[in-house]
Scaffold this motif. Structure first.
Motif, PDB file in Angstrom:
ATOM      1  N   GLY A   8       0.784  -1.226   0.000  1.00  0.00           N
ATOM      2  CA  GLY A   8       0.000   0.000   0.000  1.00  0.00           C
ATOM      3  C   GLY A   8       0.817   1.277   0.000  1.00  0.00           C
ATOM      4  O   GLY A   8       0.245   2.370  -0.088  1.00  0.00           O
ATOM      5  N   GLY A   9       2.126   1.153   0.109  1.00  0.00           N
ATOM      6  CA  GLY A   9       2.950   2.344   0.088  1.00  0.00           C
ATOM      7  C   GLY A   9       3.020   2.957  -1.295  1.00  0.00           C
ATOM      8  O   GLY A   9       2.480   2.434  -2.271  1.00  0.00           O
ATOM      9  N   GLY A  10       3.693   4.100  -1.368  1.00  0.00           N
ATOM     10  CA  GLY A  10       3.842   4.771  -2.658  1.00  0.00           C
ATOM     11  C   GLY A  10       4.298   6.191  -2.473  1.00  0.00           C
ATOM     12  O   GLY A  10       4.726   6.595  -1.384  1.00  0.00           O
ATOM     13  N   LEU A  11       4.212   6.930  -3.570  1.00  0.00           N
ATOM     14  CA  LEU A  11       4.581   8.348  -3.573  1.00  0.00           C
ATOM     15  C   LEU A  11       3.316   9.185  -3.516  1.00  0.00           C
ATOM     16  O   LEU A  11       2.402   8.982  -4.321  1.00  0.00           O
ATOM     17  CB  LEU A  11       5.373   8.662  -4.844  1.00  0.00           C
ATOM     18  CG  LEU A  11       5.720  10.123  -5.093  1.00  0.00           C
ATOM     19  CD1 LEU A  11       6.630  10.654  -3.996  1.00  0.00           C
ATOM     20  CD2 LEU A  11       6.378  10.273  -6.467  1.00  0.00           C
ATOM     21  N   VAL A  12       3.275  10.114  -2.596  1.00  0.00           N
ATOM     22  CA  VAL A  12       2.101  10.965  -2.434  1.00  0.00           C
ATOM     23  C   VAL A  12       2.547  12.376  -2.089  1.00  0.00           C
ATOM     24  O   VAL A  12       3.620  12.565  -1.490  1.00  0.00           O
ATOM     25  CB  VAL A  12       1.171  10.382  -1.337  1.00  0.00           C
ATOM     26  CG1 VAL A  12       1.845  10.379   0.012  1.00  0.00           C
ATOM     27  CG2 VAL A  12      -0.163  11.102  -1.296  1.00  0.00           C
ATOM     28  N   GLN A  13       1.764  13.347  -2.470  1.00  0.00           N
ATOM     29  CA  GLN A  13       2.079  14.722  -2.129  1.00  0.00           C
ATOM     30  C   GLN A  13       1.693  15.014  -0.676  1.00  0.00           C
ATOM     31  O   GLN A  13       0.796  14.368  -0.111  1.00  0.00           O
ATOM     32  CB  GLN A  13       1.346  15.684  -3.056  1.00  0.00           C
ATOM     33  CG  GLN A  13       1.891  15.703  -4.476  1.00  0.00           C
ATOM     34  CD  GLN A  13       1.267  16.797  -5.311  1.00  0.00           C
ATOM     35  OE1 GLN A  13       0.131  17.194  -5.094  1.00  0.00           O
ATOM     36  NE2 GLN A  13       2.015  17.310  -6.281  1.00  0.00           N
ATOM     37  N   ALA A  14       2.355  15.989  -0.115  1.00  0.00           N
ATOM     38  CA  ALA A  14       2.024  16.408   1.243  1.00  0.00           C
ATOM     39  C   ALA A  14       0.538  16.768   1.320  1.00  0.00           C
ATOM     40  O   ALA A  14      -0.015  17.384   0.404  1.00  0.00           O
ATOM     41  CB  ALA A  14       2.873  17.607   1.638  1.00  0.00           C
ATOM     42  N   GLY A  15      -0.088  16.322   2.401  1.00  0.00           N
ATOM     43  CA  GLY A  15      -1.519  16.520   2.571  1.00  0.00           C
ATOM     44  C   GLY A  15      -2.359  15.367   2.071  1.00  0.00           C
ATOM     45  O   GLY A  15      -3.567  15.313   2.344  1.00  0.00           O
ATOM     46  N   GLY A  16      -1.736  14.460   1.343  1.00  0.00           N
ATOM     47  CA  GLY A  16      -2.458  13.324   0.797  1.00  0.00           C
ATOM     48  C   GLY A  16      -2.635  12.198   1.791  1.00  0.00           C
ATOM     49  O   GLY A  16      -2.273  12.312   2.969  1.00  0.00           O
ATOM     50  N   SER A  17      -3.203  11.095   1.285  1.00  0.00           N
ATOM     51  CA  SER A  17      -3.514   9.947   2.135  1.00  0.00           C
ATOM     52  C   SER A  17      -3.034   8.658   1.491  1.00  0.00           C
ATOM     53  O   SER A  17      -2.938   8.556   0.258  1.00  0.00           O
ATOM     54  CB  SER A  17      -5.035   9.852   2.355  1.00  0.00           C
ATOM     55  OG  SER A  17      -5.532  10.991   3.007  1.00  0.00           O
ATOM     56  N   LEU A  18      -2.764   7.699   2.330  1.00  0.00           N
ATOM     57  CA  LEU A  18      -2.460   6.335   1.907  1.00  0.00           C
ATOM     58  C   LEU A  18      -3.044   5.379   2.925  1.00  0.00           C
ATOM     59  O   LEU A  18      -3.174   5.730   4.101  1.00  0.00           O
ATOM     60  CB  LEU A  18      -0.954   6.098   1.810  1.00  0.00           C
ATOM     61  CG  LEU A  18      -0.186   6.667   0.612  1.00  0.00           C
ATOM     62  CD1 LEU A  18       1.310   6.458   0.802  1.00  0.00           C
ATOM     63  CD2 LEU A  18      -0.653   6.042  -0.689  1.00  0.00           C
ATOM     64  N   ARG A  19      -3.351   4.175   2.449  1.00  0.00           N
ATOM     65  CA  ARG A  19      -3.794   3.121   3.353  1.00  0.00           C
ATOM     66  C   ARG A  19      -2.876   1.923   3.193  1.00  0.00           C
ATOM     67  O   ARG A  19      -2.796   1.336   2.111  1.00  0.00           O
ATOM     68  CB  ARG A  19      -5.230   2.711   3.056  1.00  0.00           C
ATOM     69  CG  ARG A  19      -5.823   1.774   4.112  1.00  0.00           C
ATOM     70  CD  ARG A  19      -7.107   1.162   3.626  1.00  0.00           C
ATOM     71  NE  ARG A  19      -7.855   0.510   4.698  1.00  0.00           N
ATOM     72  CZ  ARG A  19      -8.689  -0.496   4.504  1.00  0.00           C
ATOM     73  NH1 ARG A  19      -8.899  -0.962   3.277  1.00  0.00           N
ATOM     74  NH2 ARG A  19      -9.340  -1.035   5.523  1.00  0.00           N
ATOM     75  N   LEU A  20      -2.201   1.585   4.252  1.00  0.00           N
ATOM     76  CA  LEU A  20      -1.315   0.437   4.253  1.00  0.00           C
ATOM     77  C   LEU A  20      -2.040  -0.802   4.770  1.00  0.00           C
ATOM     78  O   LEU A  20      -2.918  -0.695   5.627  1.00  0.00           O
ATOM     79  CB  LEU A  20      -0.094   0.703   5.122  1.00  0.00           C
ATOM     80  CG  LEU A  20       0.698   1.973   4.846  1.00  0.00           C
ATOM     81  CD1 LEU A  20       1.927   2.034   5.745  1.00  0.00           C
ATOM     82  CD2 LEU A  20       1.078   2.086   3.385  1.00  0.00           C
ATOM     83  N   SER A  21      -1.632  -1.940   4.236  1.00  0.00           N
ATOM     84  CA  SER A  21      -2.180  -3.218   4.685  1.00  0.00           C
ATOM     85  C   SER A  21      -1.043  -4.153   5.054  1.00  0.00           C
ATOM     86  O   SER A  21       0.036  -4.092   4.460  1.00  0.00           O
ATOM     87  CB  SER A  21      -3.022  -3.876   3.578  1.00  0.00           C
ATOM     88  OG  SER A  21      -4.095  -3.071   3.201  1.00  0.00           O
ATOM     89  N   CYS A  22      -1.305  -5.021   5.992  1.00  0.00           N
ATOM     90  CA  CYS A  22      -0.326  -6.029   6.376  1.00  0.00           C
ATOM     91  C   CYS A  22      -1.081  -7.331   6.611  1.00  0.00           C
ATOM     92  O   CYS A  22      -1.887  -7.426   7.548  1.00  0.00           O
ATOM     93  CB  CYS A  22       0.419  -5.618   7.630  1.00  0.00           C
ATOM     94  SG  CYS A  22       1.487  -6.914   8.299  1.00  0.00           S
ATOM     95  N   VAL A  23      -0.819  -8.282   5.751  1.00  0.00           N
ATOM     96  CA  VAL A  23      -1.441  -9.597   5.886  1.00  0.00           C
ATOM     97  C   VAL A  23      -0.500 -10.498   6.668  1.00  0.00           C
ATOM     98  O   VAL A  23       0.690 -10.595   6.366  1.00  0.00           O
ATOM     99  CB  VAL A  23      -1.742 -10.209   4.508  1.00  0.00           C
ATOM    100  CG1 VAL A  23      -2.367 -11.592   4.679  1.00  0.00           C
ATOM    101  CG2 VAL A  23      -2.669  -9.301   3.718  1.00  0.00           C
ATOM    102  N   VAL A  24      -1.050 -11.137   7.668  1.00  0.00           N
ATOM    103  CA  VAL A  24      -0.268 -12.006   8.540  1.00  0.00           C
ATOM    104  C   VAL A  24      -0.692 -13.446   8.312  1.00  0.00           C
ATOM    105  O   VAL A  24      -1.869 -13.787   8.486  1.00  0.00           O
ATOM    106  CB  VAL A  24      -0.476 -11.637  10.015  1.00  0.00           C
ATOM    107  CG1 VAL A  24       0.355 -12.552  10.921  1.00  0.00           C
ATOM    108  CG2 VAL A  24      -0.135 -10.178  10.258  1.00  0.00           C
ATOM    109  N   SER A  25       0.236 -14.261   7.900  1.00  0.00           N
ATOM    110  CA  SER A  25      -0.074 -15.686   7.757  1.00  0.00           C
ATOM    111  C   SER A  25       0.045 -16.335   9.125  1.00  0.00           C
ATOM    112  O   SER A  25       0.804 -15.874   9.972  1.00  0.00           O
ATOM    113  CB  SER A  25       0.892 -16.349   6.777  1.00  0.00           C
ATOM    114  OG  SER A  25       2.209 -16.337   7.290  1.00  0.00           O
ATOM    115  N   GLY A  26      -0.717 -17.373   9.340  1.00  0.00           N
ATOM    116  CA  GLY A  26      -0.656 -18.016  10.646  1.00  0.00           C
ATOM    117  C   GLY A  26      -1.962 -17.867  11.382  1.00  0.00           C
ATOM    118  O   GLY A  26      -2.759 -16.977  11.100  1.00  0.00           O
TER     119      GLY A  26
END
Length: 114
Positions: A8-26
């Protein structure tokens, strides 16, 4: 063997938004407290948000009010919603338990341009 996969990471301008995800196996995901960490070159990883197995959240002062951590136990996934991003949020973001006791994943790069 537990595995953490961040995305979910990336390049974004200041003031913008991102949503990160983390999938956990187990199968033990719903019994552990989870966290999101940041790391910038030359510095150790820093915990910025955590969520207990019961949903209680805590945040570092530098992200409080801008970041929201959440989890979906049915998907064994933890999320980090990041709003009002600032250039100083630029880092590699990792998830792990709130004490960092599992093997680290590859992380996801977040770059915030001014």
């Amino acid at each position: 063997q537990l595995q953490l996969v961040e995305s979910g990471g990336g390049l974004v301008q200041a003031g913008g938004s991102l949503r990160l995800s983390c999938v956990v196996s187990g199968s033990i995901f719903d019994s552990v407290d989870m966290g999101w960490y940041i790391q910038v070159p030359g510095k150790p990883r820093e915990l910025v948000a955590s969520i207990s197995k019961t949903g209680r959240t805590e945040y570092a002062d530098n992200v409080k009010g801008r970041f929201t951590i959440s989890r979906d136990n049915s998907k064994t996934t933890v999320y980090l919603q990041m709003n009002s991003l600032k250039p100083k949020d630029t880092a590699v973001y990792y998830c792990n338990t709130d004490t960092g006791r599992w093997a680290w994943g590859q992380g996801t790069q977040v770059t915030v341009s001014s």
